[in-house]
Design a protein around this motif. Structure first.
Motif, PDB file in Angstrom:
ATOM      1  N   GLY A 110     -83.736 -69.251 -23.483  1.00 34.50           N
ATOM      2  CA  GLY A 110     -84.644 -69.313 -22.343  1.00 34.50           C
ATOM      3  C   GLY A 110     -85.204 -67.964 -21.936  1.00 34.50           C
ATOM      4  N   PHE A 111     -85.482 -67.120 -22.936  1.00 35.91           N
ATOM      5  CA  PHE A 111     -85.935 -65.750 -22.655  1.00 35.91           C
ATOM      6  C   PHE A 111     -87.171 -65.720 -21.760  1.00 35.91           C
ATOM      7  CE2 PHE A 111     -88.502 -61.992 -23.786  1.00 35.91           C
ATOM      8  CZ  PHE A 111     -87.598 -60.986 -23.504  1.00 35.91           C
TER       9      PHE A 111
ATOM     10  N   VAL B 166     -83.273 -67.246 -31.391  1.00 35.58           N
ATOM     11  CA  VAL B 166     -82.149 -67.042 -30.473  1.00 35.58           C
ATOM     12  C   VAL B 166     -82.670 -66.743 -29.068  1.00 35.58           C
ATOM     13  CG1 VAL B 166     -80.151 -65.581 -29.951  1.00 35.58           C
ATOM     14  CG2 VAL B 166     -80.603 -66.283 -32.313  1.00 35.58           C
ATOM     15  N   PHE B 167     -83.672 -65.874 -28.990  1.00 37.75           N
ATOM     16  CA  PHE B 167     -84.272 -65.581 -27.683  1.00 37.75           C
ATOM     17  C   PHE B 167     -84.844 -66.840 -27.035  1.00 37.75           C
ATOM     18  CE2 PHE B 167     -85.092 -61.023 -29.201  1.00 37.75           C
ATOM     19  CZ  PHE B 167     -84.107 -60.485 -28.382  1.00 37.75           C
ATOM     20  N   GLU B 168     -85.585 -67.618 -27.807  1.00 40.55           N
ATOM     21  CA  GLU B 168     -86.231 -68.813 -27.254  1.00 40.55           C
ATOM     22  C   GLU B 168     -85.189 -69.839 -26.800  1.00 40.55           C
ATOM     23  OE1 GLU B 168     -89.234 -68.972 -26.483  1.00 40.55           O
ATOM     24  OE2 GLU B 168     -90.480 -67.866 -27.897  1.00 40.55           O
TER      25      GLU B 168
ATOM     26  N   ALA C   7     -88.312 -65.696 -14.018  1.00 38.66           N
ATOM     27  CA  ALA C   7     -87.411 -65.702 -12.869  1.00 38.66           C
ATOM     28  C   ALA C   7     -87.123 -64.286 -12.380  1.00 38.66           C
ATOM     29  CB  ALA C   7     -86.109 -66.415 -13.228  1.00 38.66           C
ATOM     30  N   ALA C   8     -86.989 -63.350 -13.305  1.00 43.37           N
ATOM     31  CA  ALA C   8     -86.703 -61.964 -12.940  1.00 43.37           C
ATOM     32  C   ALA C   8     -87.863 -61.351 -12.151  1.00 43.37           C
ATOM     33  CB  ALA C   8     -86.421 -61.136 -14.191  1.00 43.37           C
ATOM     34  N   VAL C   9     -89.078 -61.570 -12.633  1.00 40.90           N
ATOM     35  CA  VAL C   9     -90.247 -61.012 -11.949  1.00 40.90           C
ATOM     36  C   VAL C   9     -90.425 -61.664 -10.578  1.00 40.90           C
ATOM     37  CG1 VAL C   9     -92.759 -60.794 -12.034  1.00 40.90           C
ATOM     38  CG2 VAL C   9     -91.402 -60.330 -14.077  1.00 40.90           C
ATOM     39  N   ALA C  10     -90.178 -62.967 -10.507  1.00 38.46           N
ATOM     40  CA  ALA C  10     -90.271 -63.657  -9.220  1.00 38.46           C
ATOM     41  C   ALA C  10     -89.248 -63.112  -8.230  1.00 38.46           C
ATOM     42  CB  ALA C  10     -90.077 -65.160  -9.414  1.00 38.46           C
TER      43      ALA C  10
ATOM     44  N   LEU D 255     -83.898 -53.686 -22.417  1.00 39.64           N
ATOM     45  CA  LEU D 255     -84.030 -54.181 -23.788  1.00 39.64           C
ATOM     46  C   LEU D 255     -83.678 -53.083 -24.790  1.00 39.64           C
ATOM     47  CD1 LEU D 255     -84.776 -56.358 -25.809  1.00 39.64           C
ATOM     48  CD2 LEU D 255     -87.184 -55.668 -25.563  1.00 39.64           C
ATOM     49  N   MET D 256     -84.151 -51.864 -24.532  1.00 40.57           N
ATOM     50  CA  MET D 256     -83.808 -50.750 -25.421  1.00 40.57           C
ATOM     51  C   MET D 256     -82.295 -50.532 -25.458  1.00 40.57           C
ATOM     52  SD  MET D 256     -86.628 -47.889 -24.376  1.00 40.57           S
ATOM     53  CE  MET D 256     -88.323 -48.329 -24.048  1.00 40.57           C
TER      54      MET D 256
END
Length: 269
Positions: free
Chosen positions: A248-249, A243-245, A255-258, A183-184
């Motif tokens: 599908g942020f 925009v993020f929402e 999904a990434a953590v899963a 993100l940074m």
């Protein structure tokens, strides 16, 4: 930890950060031993933290009550098997900070001895870590307290009742710093695209990330409330968050953590 002696097998960044953290918290350097095949690395650590050093793993084990295994996962089996007979004699508390190495692995290679498995993360290198810990059967309350004090010297610690929970810890806090770094990185690129020079963009983004973390840590309300406080209806922040929402942020984070947890399970399995 009374006057127990603590030994480290491996003198990499995490091991030296733990040693430095313990010294900073008041543990005498004379109680800490560290081994590594690199004499130059040991000399550097000895000069920095004033701990005892040796190139001989068995020499370190023969002296200590607590042994921290801080070697690369691919080296762990060989290191453990080389120490197996001494482990049987001394029965130290063994603390592993190697990713993907299960308690079952360790006991197969080491034999029976008290084992605590830990999952620290890279902010531990600056004493800002988050570490998950799991104590195998046979670890006493005193030994758990030792493990907590050692890992707690570089940040917060969290105990888990089941070893499989460490896969979730890996996905959240172990891999988590990379999510924030991404993100940074993305925000720095976005700032440059909006006309800010590279140096200013980097410094501004990192300070904003640090400030947001500090605010979240010290606030009595959660990140959801803090987000709402920054977001005026119809304002600039709302436009960005929309925009993020819409992209599908939240779902992508889930999904990434899963995916990270699934991979952790595969590596440990």
């Amino acid at each position: 930890m009374a006057q127990q002696l603590i030994g480290f097998i491996g003198a990499g960044n995490m091991a030296t950060s733990l040693a430095g953290g313990m010294v900073a918290k008041g543990i005498r350097p004379a109680r800490i031993w560290m081994s590594d095949p690199s004499r130059d690395r040991l000399d550097e650590v000895a000069q920095l933290h004033r701990v005892h050093v040796s190139t001989d793993n068995r020499d370190v084990l023969s002296r200590v009550d607590v042994l921290v295994l801080a070697v690369k996962p691919q080296m762990m089996q060989q290191v453990c098997e080389d120490l197996r007979d001494l482990i049987a004699d001394r029965q130290p508390l063994v603390i592993s900070i190697a990713a993907g190495i299960t308690v079952a692995n360790l006991k197969t290679w080491l034999g029976e001895t008290p084992v605590v498995r830990c999952m620290p993360n890279t902010p531990s290198l600056v004493q800002a870590g988050a570490t998950g810990l799991y104590a195998a059967e046979g670890v006493s309350d005193e030994q758990k307290a030792m493990a907590k004090e050692i890992l707690g010297s570089v940040g917060l610690t969290f105990w888990f009742a089941e070893e499989k929970e460490l896969d979730a810890v890996t996905a959240v806090s172990g891999s988590g710093p990379a999510y924030f770094f991404l993100l940074m990185e993305s925000l720095i690129e976005a700032a440059k695209a909006q006309g800010l020079d590279a140096a200013t963009a980097r410094q501004m983004v990192l300070q904003t990330a640090w400030g947001a973390a500090q605010l979240a840590i010290t606030s009595e309300v959660g990140p959801d409330v803090l987000r709402q406080q920054v977001t005026s209806p119809g304002g600039t922040t709302a436009a960005a968050l929309n925009v993020f929402e819409e992209a599908g942020f939240r779902e992508q984070v889930q999904a990434a953590v899963a995916a990270a947890r699934e991979r952790s399970e595969e590596l440990a399995g």
